[in-house]
Scaffold this motif. Structure first.
Motif, mmCIF file in Angstrom:
data_model
loop_
_atom_site.group_PDB
_atom_site.id
_atom_site.type_symbol
_atom_site.label_atom_id
_atom_site.label_comp_id
_atom_site.label_asym_id
_atom_site.label_seq_id
_atom_site.Cartn_x
_atom_site.Cartn_y
_atom_site.Cartn_z
ATOM 1 N N MET A 1 77.162 14.980 135.263
ATOM 2 C CA MET A 1 77.304 13.872 136.190
ATOM 3 C C MET A 1 76.490 12.695 135.645
ATOM 4 S SD MET A 1 76.168 13.744 140.176
ATOM 5 C CE MET A 1 77.643 13.484 141.107
ATOM 6 N N GLU A 2 77.089 11.521 135.680
ATOM 7 C CA GLU A 2 76.443 10.330 135.159
ATOM 8 C C GLU A 2 75.741 9.598 136.316
ATOM 9 O OE1 GLU A 2 77.898 7.594 131.525
ATOM 10 O OE2 GLU A 2 79.091 7.434 133.335
ATOM 11 N N ILE A 3 74.450 9.268 136.095
ATOM 12 C CA ILE A 3 73.670 8.585 137.130
ATOM 13 C C ILE A 3 72.902 7.420 136.517
ATOM 14 C CG2 ILE A 3 73.410 10.608 138.636
ATOM 15 C CD1 ILE A 3 70.571 10.907 137.450
ATOM 16 N N ILE A 4 72.469 6.499 137.382
ATOM 17 C CA ILE A 4 71.621 5.380 136.971
ATOM 18 C C ILE A 4 70.240 5.620 137.578
ATOM 19 C CG2 ILE A 4 71.227 2.899 137.105
ATOM 20 C CD1 ILE A 4 74.273 2.597 137.542
ATOM 21 N N LEU A 5 69.219 5.659 136.748
ATOM 22 C CA LEU A 5 67.862 5.909 137.242
ATOM 23 C C LEU A 5 67.301 4.645 137.903
ATOM 24 C CD1 LEU A 5 66.362 7.982 134.302
ATOM 25 C CD2 LEU A 5 67.206 8.816 136.485
ATOM 26 N N LYS A 6 66.729 4.817 139.086
ATOM 27 C CA LYS A 6 66.082 3.710 139.804
ATOM 28 C C LYS A 6 64.594 3.634 139.484
ATOM 29 C CE LYS A 6 69.078 3.754 143.886
ATOM 30 N NZ LYS A 6 69.062 3.969 145.350
ATOM 31 N N LYS A 7 64.024 4.751 139.034
ATOM 32 C CA LYS A 7 62.611 4.837 138.683
ATOM 33 C C LYS A 7 62.485 5.641 137.404
ATOM 34 C CE LYS A 7 61.153 5.008 143.526
ATOM 35 N NZ LYS A 7 60.520 5.818 144.557
ATOM 36 N N ASP A 8 61.326 5.565 136.751
ATOM 37 C CA ASP A 8 61.072 6.393 135.577
ATOM 38 C C ASP A 8 60.967 7.846 136.016
ATOM 39 O OD1 ASP A 8 60.919 4.015 134.227
ATOM 40 O OD2 ASP A 8 58.755 4.088 133.885
ATOM 41 N N VAL A 9 61.670 8.742 135.315
ATOM 42 C CA VAL A 9 61.608 10.173 135.603
ATOM 43 C C VAL A 9 61.176 10.868 134.317
ATOM 44 C CG1 VAL A 9 62.888 12.217 136.346
ATOM 45 C CG2 VAL A 9 63.446 9.993 137.327
ATOM 46 N N GLN A 10 60.071 11.590 134.410
ATOM 47 C CA GLN A 10 59.515 12.253 133.237
ATOM 48 C C GLN A 10 60.533 13.220 132.644
ATOM 49 O OE1 GLN A 10 55.824 14.189 134.052
ATOM 50 N NE2 GLN A 10 55.234 14.293 131.918
ATOM 51 N N ASN A 11 60.636 13.248 131.333
ATOM 52 C CA ASN A 11 61.544 14.106 130.574
ATOM 53 C C ASN A 11 63.019 13.827 130.831
ATOM 54 O OD1 ASN A 11 59.332 15.493 129.463
ATOM 55 N ND2 ASN A 11 59.278 16.909 131.185
ATOM 56 N N LEU A 12 63.339 12.673 131.425
ATOM 57 C CA LEU A 12 64.733 12.344 131.686
ATOM 58 C C LEU A 12 65.064 10.941 131.197
ATOM 59 C CD1 LEU A 12 67.381 13.319 132.876
ATOM 60 C CD2 LEU A 12 66.661 12.458 135.083
ATOM 61 N N GLY A 13 64.273 9.948 131.607
ATOM 62 C CA GLY A 13 64.545 8.590 131.171
ATOM 63 C C GLY A 13 63.730 7.583 131.956
ATOM 64 N N TYR A 14 64.030 6.309 131.692
ATOM 65 C CA TYR A 14 63.301 5.216 132.317
ATOM 66 C C TYR A 14 64.202 4.478 133.305
ATOM 67 C CZ TYR A 14 60.049 6.106 128.547
ATOM 68 O OH TYR A 14 59.175 6.711 127.686
ATOM 69 N N LYS A 15 63.591 3.632 134.096
ATOM 70 C CA LYS A 15 64.312 2.847 135.086
ATOM 71 C C LYS A 15 65.469 2.102 134.412
ATOM 72 C CE LYS A 15 63.692 -0.793 138.463
ATOM 73 N NZ LYS A 15 62.796 -1.726 139.091
ATOM 74 N N ASN A 16 66.622 2.075 135.074
ATOM 75 C CA ASN A 16 67.858 1.412 134.639
ATOM 76 C C ASN A 16 68.564 2.116 133.488
ATOM 77 O OD1 ASN A 16 67.600 -0.596 136.610
ATOM 78 N ND2 ASN A 16 66.357 -1.863 135.260
ATOM 79 N N ASP A 17 68.157 3.312 133.094
ATOM 80 C CA ASP A 17 68.881 4.095 132.092
ATOM 81 C C ASP A 17 70.055 4.789 132.764
ATOM 82 O OD1 ASP A 17 67.120 3.417 130.107
ATOM 83 O OD2 ASP A 17 66.139 5.388 130.012
ATOM 84 N N ILE A 18 71.152 4.930 132.025
ATOM 85 C CA ILE A 18 72.294 5.712 132.491
ATOM 86 C C ILE A 18 72.225 7.036 131.742
ATOM 87 C CG2 ILE A 18 74.798 5.871 132.606
ATOM 88 C CD1 ILE A 18 74.875 2.808 132.701
ATOM 89 N N VAL A 19 72.084 8.138 132.491
ATOM 90 C CA VAL A 19 71.920 9.453 131.876
ATOM 91 C C VAL A 19 72.901 10.450 132.476
ATOM 92 C CG1 VAL A 19 69.483 9.136 131.278
ATOM 93 C CG2 VAL A 19 70.083 10.055 133.497
ATOM 94 N N ASN A 20 73.171 11.515 131.726
ATOM 95 C CA ASN A 20 73.997 12.617 132.209
ATOM 96 C C ASN A 20 73.085 13.771 132.600
ATOM 97 O OD1 ASN A 20 76.748 11.755 131.957
ATOM 98 N ND2 ASN A 20 76.457 11.793 129.728
ATOM 99 N N VAL A 21 73.272 14.279 133.816
ATOM 100 C CA VAL A 21 72.502 15.425 134.292
ATOM 101 C C VAL A 21 73.456 16.397 134.969
ATOM 102 C CG1 VAL A 21 70.349 14.152 134.618
ATOM 103 C CG2 VAL A 21 71.964 14.313 136.491
ATOM 104 N N LYS A 22 72.972 17.579 135.243
ATOM 105 C CA LYS A 22 73.788 18.549 135.972
ATOM 106 C C LYS A 22 73.981 18.058 137.397
ATOM 107 C CE LYS A 22 72.672 22.528 133.187
ATOM 108 N NZ LYS A 22 72.185 23.891 133.131
ATOM 109 N N THR A 23 75.138 18.351 137.946
ATOM 110 C CA THR A 23 75.509 17.860 139.277
ATOM 111 C C THR A 23 74.501 18.282 140.345
ATOM 112 O OG1 THR A 23 77.822 18.001 138.617
ATOM 113 C CG2 THR A 23 77.386 17.778 140.977
ATOM 114 N N GLY A 24 74.071 19.539 140.317
ATOM 115 C CA GLY A 24 73.132 20.030 141.322
ATOM 116 C C GLY A 24 71.805 19.284 141.283
ATOM 117 N N TYR A 25 71.307 18.983 140.078
ATOM 118 C CA TYR A 25 70.045 18.257 139.918
ATOM 119 C C TYR A 25 70.166 16.854 140.506
ATOM 120 C CZ TYR A 25 65.898 16.418 137.448
ATOM 121 O OH TYR A 25 64.697 15.844 137.134
ATOM 122 N N ALA A 26 71.302 16.213 140.258
ATOM 123 C CA ALA A 26 71.507 14.859 140.768
ATOM 124 C C ALA A 26 71.674 14.860 142.284
ATOM 125 C CB ALA A 26 72.724 14.226 140.110
#
Length: 154
Positions: A1-26
């Motif tokens: 699932m593709e999401i846009i980060l609103k805040k920095d998340v450790q081991n995932l990405g920084y604010k405004n990054d578009i990342v792919n994560v598992k659906t359940g995690y999102a």
């Protein structure tokens, strides 16, 4: 699932990054906690426009900070201090005194942004003034005796 980060998340990405994560995690963690939002086509367009505007504002802030740093490098301030024997001053010259002297010259700075070496004697020193993120200027600080040397009576 593709999401846009609103805040920095450790081991995932920084604010405004578009990342792919598992659906359940999102769905179960990131979105309910306010760390992310769904990356729909319209959300991506809004993000791109916001990043473009942010880059424009950032460029203006950097230009202003570089201009301030150049002005600070050209300035020399003189701070009078009470002097004891052997040229040592009572107390020390602080960032607040330097900020006040810069304010008198028309350069508004916050005392928290000024890094001062330990100034406990008369002489010339350099203080660093943080203008913006990694941009800093240096100010020449000269510490002089508060009262001039006594003139011999004629």
């Amino acid at each position: 699932m593709e999401i846009i980060l609103k805040k920095d998340v450790q081991n995932l990405g920084y604010k405004n990054d578009i990342v792919n994560v598992k659906t359940g995690y999102a769905v179960n963690y990131l979105i309910p906690q306010g760390f992310a939002s769904l990356a729909t086509e319209s959300a991506k367009k809004v993000l791109a426009e916001n990043l473009r505007q942010q880059a424009h504002k950032e460029a203006k802030l950097v230009a202003d900070a570089e201009a301030l740093a150049a002005k600070l490098s050209a300035v020399e301030i003189v701070i009078p201090a009470k002097v004891g024997e052997k040229g040592k001053i009572y107390g020390s010259v602080t960032a607040a005194q330097i900020a006040e002297a810069l304010e008198a010259k028309g350069l508004a700075t916050d005392k928290k942004d000024i890094t001062v070496p330990s100034i406990k004697e008369l002489g010339s020193y350099e203080a660093t003034v943080k203008c913006y993120k990694a941009i800093a200027g240096t100010v020449k600080v000269t510490v002089v005796d508060e009262k001039p040397a006594e003139q011999p009576a004629e």
